[in-house]
Design a protein around this motif. Structure first.
Motif, PDB file in Angstrom:
ATOM      1  N   MET A 438       0.840  -1.192   0.000  1.00 49.03           N
ATOM      2  CA  MET A 438       0.000   0.000   0.000  1.00 49.03           C
ATOM      3  C   MET A 438       0.875   1.242   0.000  1.00 49.03           C
ATOM      4  O   MET A 438       1.592   1.503   0.971  1.00 49.03           O
ATOM      5  N   VAL A 439       0.826   2.002  -1.070  1.00 48.30           N
ATOM      6  CA  VAL A 439       1.582   3.246  -1.148  1.00 48.30           C
ATOM      7  C   VAL A 439       1.059   4.238  -0.119  1.00 48.30           C
ATOM      8  O   VAL A 439       1.827   5.007   0.471  1.00 48.30           O
ATOM      9  N   ASN A 440      -0.249   4.212   0.137  1.00 48.76           N
ATOM     10  CA  ASN A 440      -0.860   5.115   1.114  1.00 48.76           C
ATOM     11  C   ASN A 440      -1.626   4.287   2.143  1.00 48.76           C
ATOM     12  O   ASN A 440      -2.651   3.689   1.837  1.00 48.76           O
ATOM     13  N   LYS A 441      -1.128   4.284   3.383  1.00 47.27           N
ATOM     14  CA  LYS A 441      -1.715   3.437   4.422  1.00 47.27           C
ATOM     15  C   LYS A 441      -3.084   3.914   4.895  1.00 47.27           C
ATOM     16  O   LYS A 441      -3.769   3.196   5.624  1.00 47.27           O
ATOM     17  N   ARG A 442      -3.525   5.075   4.483  1.00 48.72           N
ATOM     18  CA  ARG A 442      -4.823   5.559   4.955  1.00 48.72           C
ATOM     19  C   ARG A 442      -5.980   4.704   4.426  1.00 48.72           C
ATOM     20  O   ARG A 442      -7.103   4.801   4.905  1.00 48.72           O
ATOM     21  N   TYR A 443      -5.677   3.864   3.421  1.00 45.38           N
ATOM     22  CA  TYR A 443      -6.726   3.010   2.868  1.00 45.38           C
ATOM     23  C   TYR A 443      -6.774   1.632   3.550  1.00 45.38           C
ATOM     24  O   TYR A 443      -7.449   0.724   3.068  1.00 45.38           O
ATOM     25  N   ILE A 444      -6.061   1.471   4.659  1.00 43.39           N
ATOM     26  CA  ILE A 444      -5.994   0.168   5.308  1.00 43.39           C
ATOM     27  C   ILE A 444      -7.374  -0.328   5.738  1.00 43.39           C
ATOM     28  O   ILE A 444      -7.679  -1.521   5.619  1.00 43.39           O
ATOM     29  N   SER A 445      -8.233   0.569   6.212  1.00 44.39           N
ATOM     30  CA  SER A 445      -9.564   0.137   6.653  1.00 44.39           C
ATOM     31  C   SER A 445     -10.374  -0.412   5.480  1.00 44.39           C
ATOM     32  O   SER A 445     -11.164  -1.346   5.640  1.00 44.39           O
ATOM     33  N   GLU A 446     -10.162   0.135   4.278  1.00 43.09           N
ATOM     34  CA  GLU A 446     -10.869  -0.370   3.091  1.00 43.09           C
ATOM     35  C   GLU A 446     -10.376  -1.764   2.721  1.00 43.09           C
ATOM     36  O   GLU A 446     -11.162  -2.619   2.298  1.00 43.09           O
ATOM     37  N   VAL A 447      -9.066  -2.003   2.889  1.00 44.07           N
ATOM     38  CA  VAL A 447      -8.519  -3.341   2.628  1.00 44.07           C
ATOM     39  C   VAL A 447      -9.074  -4.336   3.632  1.00 44.07           C
ATOM     40  O   VAL A 447      -9.450  -5.461   3.277  1.00 44.07           O
ATOM     41  N   GLU A 448      -9.142  -3.932   4.897  1.00 44.75           N
ATOM     42  CA  GLU A 448      -9.691  -4.817   5.932  1.00 44.75           C
ATOM     43  C   GLU A 448     -11.144  -5.183   5.612  1.00 44.75           C
ATOM     44  O   GLU A 448     -11.546  -6.349   5.731  1.00 44.75           O
ATOM     45  N   LYS A 449     -11.930  -4.210   5.188  1.00 46.04           N
ATOM     46  CA  LYS A 449     -13.326  -4.476   4.839  1.00 46.04           C
ATOM     47  C   LYS A 449     -13.425  -5.400   3.629  1.00 46.04           C
ATOM     48  O   LYS A 449     -14.303  -6.263   3.563  1.00 46.04           O
ATOM     49  N   LEU A 450     -12.525  -5.216   2.680  1.00 43.98           N
ATOM     50  CA  LEU A 450     -12.521  -6.019   1.463  1.00 43.98           C
ATOM     51  C   LEU A 450     -12.349  -7.503   1.794  1.00 43.98           C
ATOM     52  O   LEU A 450     -12.949  -8.370   1.156  1.00 43.98           O
ATOM     53  N   PHE A 451     -11.523  -7.794   2.818  1.00 51.20           N
ATOM     54  CA  PHE A 451     -11.215  -9.182   3.149  1.00 51.20           C
ATOM     55  C   PHE A 451     -12.103  -9.733   4.259  1.00 51.20           C
ATOM     56  O   PHE A 451     -11.960 -10.906   4.643  1.00 51.20           O
ATOM     57  N   GLN A 452     -13.011  -8.942   4.781  1.00 50.23           N
ATOM     58  CA  GLN A 452     -13.903  -9.422   5.833  1.00 50.23           C
ATOM     59  C   GLN A 452     -14.939 -10.390   5.263  1.00 50.23           C
ATOM     60  O   GLN A 452     -15.455 -10.196   4.163  1.00 50.23           O
ATOM     61  N   VAL A 453     -15.239 -11.411   6.055  1.00 51.81           N
ATOM     62  CA  VAL A 453     -16.271 -12.383   5.666  1.00 51.81           C
ATOM     63  C   VAL A 453     -17.615 -11.838   6.119  1.00 51.81           C
ATOM     64  O   VAL A 453     -17.779 -11.380   7.244  1.00 51.81           O
ATOM     65  N   SER A 454     -18.580 -11.890   5.225  1.00 51.69           N
ATOM     66  CA  SER A 454     -19.908 -11.383   5.528  1.00 51.69           C
ATOM     67  C   SER A 454     -20.925 -12.514   5.497  1.00 51.69           C
ATOM     68  O   SER A 454     -20.782 -13.485   4.770  1.00 51.69           O
ATOM     69  N   ALA A 455     -21.973 -12.345   6.301  1.00 53.29           N
ATOM     70  CA  ALA A 455     -23.068 -13.320   6.277  1.00 53.29           C
ATOM     71  C   ALA A 455     -23.903 -13.153   5.019  1.00 53.29           C
ATOM     72  O   ALA A 455     -24.637 -14.049   4.624  1.00 53.29           O
ATOM     73  N   LEU A 456     -23.759 -11.958   4.395  1.00 52.96           N
ATOM     74  CA  LEU A 456     -24.503 -11.695   3.168  1.00 52.96           C
ATOM     75  C   LEU A 456     -23.791 -12.305   1.972  1.00 52.96           C
ATOM     76  O   LEU A 456     -22.608 -12.599   2.000  1.00 52.96           O
ATOM     77  N   SER A 457     -24.462 -12.496   0.918  1.00 52.67           N
ATOM     78  CA  SER A 457     -23.863 -13.024  -0.307  1.00 52.67           C
ATOM     79  C   SER A 457     -23.577 -11.881  -1.253  1.00 52.67           C
ATOM     80  O   SER A 457     -24.312 -10.904  -1.315  1.00 52.67           O
ATOM     81  N   TYR A 458     -22.467 -12.008  -1.979  1.00 57.46           N
ATOM     82  CA  TYR A 458     -22.117 -11.012  -2.983  1.00 57.46           C
ATOM     83  C   TYR A 458     -22.153 -11.675  -4.351  1.00 57.46           C
ATOM     84  O   TYR A 458     -21.415 -12.620  -4.596  1.00 57.46           O
ATOM     85  N   PHE A 459     -23.020 -11.196  -5.188  1.00 55.87           N
ATOM     86  CA  PHE A 459     -23.158 -11.776  -6.521  1.00 55.87           C
ATOM     87  C   PHE A 459     -22.848 -10.720  -7.564  1.00 55.87           C
ATOM     88  O   PHE A 459     -23.011  -9.546  -7.338  1.00 55.87           O
TER      89      PHE A 459
END
Length: 459
Positions: A438-459
Motif C-alpha cells: 500500500m503506497v498510502n496506508k490511509r486506505y488500510i480500513s478499506e482493505v480490511e473491509k474487502l477481506f472481511q467475511v460477511s453473512a450476506l452473499s455477494y453476486f
C-alpha cells in the motif's frame, strides 16, 4: 475499536497517529501533560494525565469497556503491571506490552500467561532490530528485507545503480533477463515519490525499487537491479548493549566480528559471554582506534549504541576511512530524514520495527504481518483470505476483478507451500496468504473491509 495506549513517547505517539485515522477510538495515557496536549491538538483523541499502571487512571481512560490496551512506556515494569491490572480489574480482552529487558524476555514462556502475568502479545524492540539487521547481512545490497508466510516469500527494497542489468530498460524486460523466475515490482520510489510500476516503466539509476519474490529467488532478482555484492564477511559493531550483543551472538559463527564497547566492565562481560567475537574497549568515533583496527578492511560497520549522534558520527568516520557499508541505529525520526542521501548506507529505526509489530496485532481480520514502510506512509501486509465466493469479496475471484483501493497492489499469494507471484488473472482461494503493498496506508480500513467475511452473499 476502543484502544488505550499507555506511553506518549515516540512509539506511543506514532502508534496513536497511525490508528486515529482508521476510525478507532484512541485514549492516550502519560505523565507528561505538555506532550499529551501537543498530541491532542494534532490528533483527534482523548488524553489522560497520570500513571498508566494506576487503576483509577485506567478507569478514567475507559478501561472498563476497552477492546485493547497497549503499554509502550519506557519502563518494562509499568507496562507489565498495567496489563495485569487491565486483566484483573477490567477484564480487557487484548493486552500488548513492550518489554525491552533481555533478562525478563528469557523467561517469557513461564511469565506471560493468564496464570502469571496476563499479556497476550510481547513486543521486544531489540530483538526486532537484531532480526532486521541480520536479514540485511544475509542480502548484501538490500535496503530492507521483509519476510511473509513464515519466510516463504520476501519483499525487498534495493537501490538501482548504474550498471544494473535492468537500469534503462522497461519492467516488461525483467522476464527476459530471468525467464525461470517469477517476480513482481510492487512499488518504485523516484526522488522520494512513488510512481506506479507498469510494464512500460523504465528503471532509472537511484530508483528505490520494492520487488516481491519467493525467498529462494531474492538474490537472482537483486542481480538484475544492481551489481550483486559479495557476501559480507568482516563486521564491526559499535555498541555492546542488547542489540550489539545479540547481533554478535547471531553473526559470530559465520562471520569475523569485532565489537567496540565504551564501558570496560560491559566489555569484560561480553568477552566472557561471546564465543568468537573479539571485544575491546574504546570510543567508536575515535579515528585512531578505527585505523588501528583496520576499518578499511571490514565489509560492514554497524553502529547500535543508544546515542544517535555518536552512531551517525562514528559511521560517517568509518565510511570516510574506507569501510564498505554502514548501518546506523537511529531513534529520532527527524535524524533518519537528515541522513537520507548521505554517506550512511542504511538507517535503522527501532520505532518503525516496533510500530510494525504492534500494527500486526491491532489490525482487524486475519492479518498475519504488517510492515510500516517509508517513514510510516506506506505499508506491506499479509492477510489470510477467508470465506467462499458468496461470503467474501475476494475468494474465488481473479485479481483483475477485485476493486483495490488507490495505490494498493497484490504482490504475491502463498497457497500452502506454493508461492504464486500475482498476475491479473490469478485467482484467490480460501486460506491463501495474500501479500499487499500500500503506497498510502490511509486506505488500510478499506482493505480490511474487502477481506472481511460477511453473512450476506455477494453476486
Amino acid at each position: 475499536m476502543k484502544i488505550i495506549i499507555i506511553g506518549a513517547g515516540q512509539v506511543g505517539g506514532t502508534l496513536a497517529e497511525n490508528l486515529v485515522g482508521e476510525r478507532n477510538e484512541i485514549t492516550l495515557i502519560d505523565t507528561n501533560t505538555e506532550m499529551l496536549r501537543e498530541l491532542q491538538d494534532k490528533l483527534d483523541m482523548q488524553v489522560v494525565t497520570g500513571q498508566g499502571a494506576h487503576p483509577d487512571v485506567l478507569q478514567k481512560a475507559g478501561a472498563e469497556d476497552a477492546d485493547m490496551v497497549i503499554a509502550v512506556t519506557s519502563d518494562d515494569a509499568t507496562n507489565m503491571i498495567a496489563c495485569q491490572i487491565c486483566y484483573s480489574l477490567f477484564n480487557t480482552t487484548s493486552k500488548i506490552a513492550r518489554i525491552r529487558s533481555s533478562r525478563i524476555l528469557k523467561y517469557r514462556e513461564e511469565l506471560f500467561n493468564n496464570k502469571n502475568i496476563p499479556i497476550d502479545h510481547i513486543i521486544a524492540p531489540e530483538q526486532l532490530v537484531t532480526r532486521d539487521i541480520a536479514r540485511l547481512i544475509d542480502y548484501p545490497g538490500a535496503l530492507q528485507v521483509l519476510e511473509f508466510a513464515e519466510g516463504k516469500v520476501s519483499l525487498v527494497a534495493v537501490k538501482a545503480y548504474y550498471g544494473g542489468l535492468l537500469v534503462g530498460h522497461a519492467l516488461s524486460t525483467l522476464k527476459e533477463h530471468i525467464p525461470n523466475i517469477d517476480t513482481r515490482v510492487a512499488a518504485i520510489y523516484r526522488n522520494g515519490k512513488p510512481i506506479r510500476p507498469l510494464g512500460t516503466t523504465v528503471i532509472e539509476a537511484d530508483d528505490e525499487v520494492f520487488f516481491i519474490a519467493a525467498s529462494i529467488h531474492i538474490r537472482a532478482v537483486m542481480n538484475e537491479l544492481q551489481k550483486l555484492e559479495p557476501a559480507y564477511k568482516r563486521i564491526m559493531i559499535a555498541g555492546g548493549g542488547n542489540i550489539g550483543a545479540g547481533l554478535a551472538r547471531l553473526l559470530e559463527h559465520n562471520h569475523e566480528v569485532k565489537l567496540i564497547e565504551h564501558s570496560a566492565k560491559r566489555a569484560y562481560h561480553l568477552a566472557s559471554e561471546l564465543n568468537k567475537t573479539l571485544v575491546f574497549t574504546g570510543d567508536s568515533s575515535d579515528q585512531e582506534l578505527l585505523i588501528d583496527e583496520h576499518i578499511d578492511q571490514f565489509d560492514v560497520f554497524i553502529a547500535v549504541t543508544n546515542d544517535d549522534e555518536a552512531n551517525i558520527m562514528s559511521s560517517l568516520l568509518a565510511k570516510r576511512l574506507g569501510v564498505r557499508k554502514t548501518m546506523v541505529l537511529i531513534q529520532r525520526s527527524a535524524y533518519i530524514d537528515l541522513v537520507h542521501g548521505s554517506n550512511i548506507d542504511i538507517a535503522i529505526s527501532p520505532q518503525h520495527a516496533t510500530i510494525s509489530a504492534l500494527l500486526t496485532h491491532v489490525r482487524k481480520g486475519a492479518i498475519n504481518n504488517v510492515y510500516s514502510l517509508r517513514g510510516g506512509a506506506a505499508e506491506a501486509i499479509e492477510i489470510v483470505a477467508k470465506g467462499d465466493k458468496n461470503s467474501s469479496k475476494v475468494v474465488g475471484r481473479a485479481i483483475q476483478s477485485i476493486k483495490l483501493p488507490p495505490g494498493t497492489s497484490i504482490g504475491a499469494i502463498v497457497r500452502g507451500e506454493q508461492v504464486l507471484i500475482a498476475h491479473s488473472n490469478t485467482m484467490i482461494m480460501e486460506e491463501d496468504h495474500v501479500i499487499l503493498f500500500m503506497v498510502n496506508k490511509r486506505y488500510i480500513s478499506e482493505v480490511e473491509k474487502l477481506f472481511q467475511v460477511s453473512a450476506l452473499s455477494y453476486f
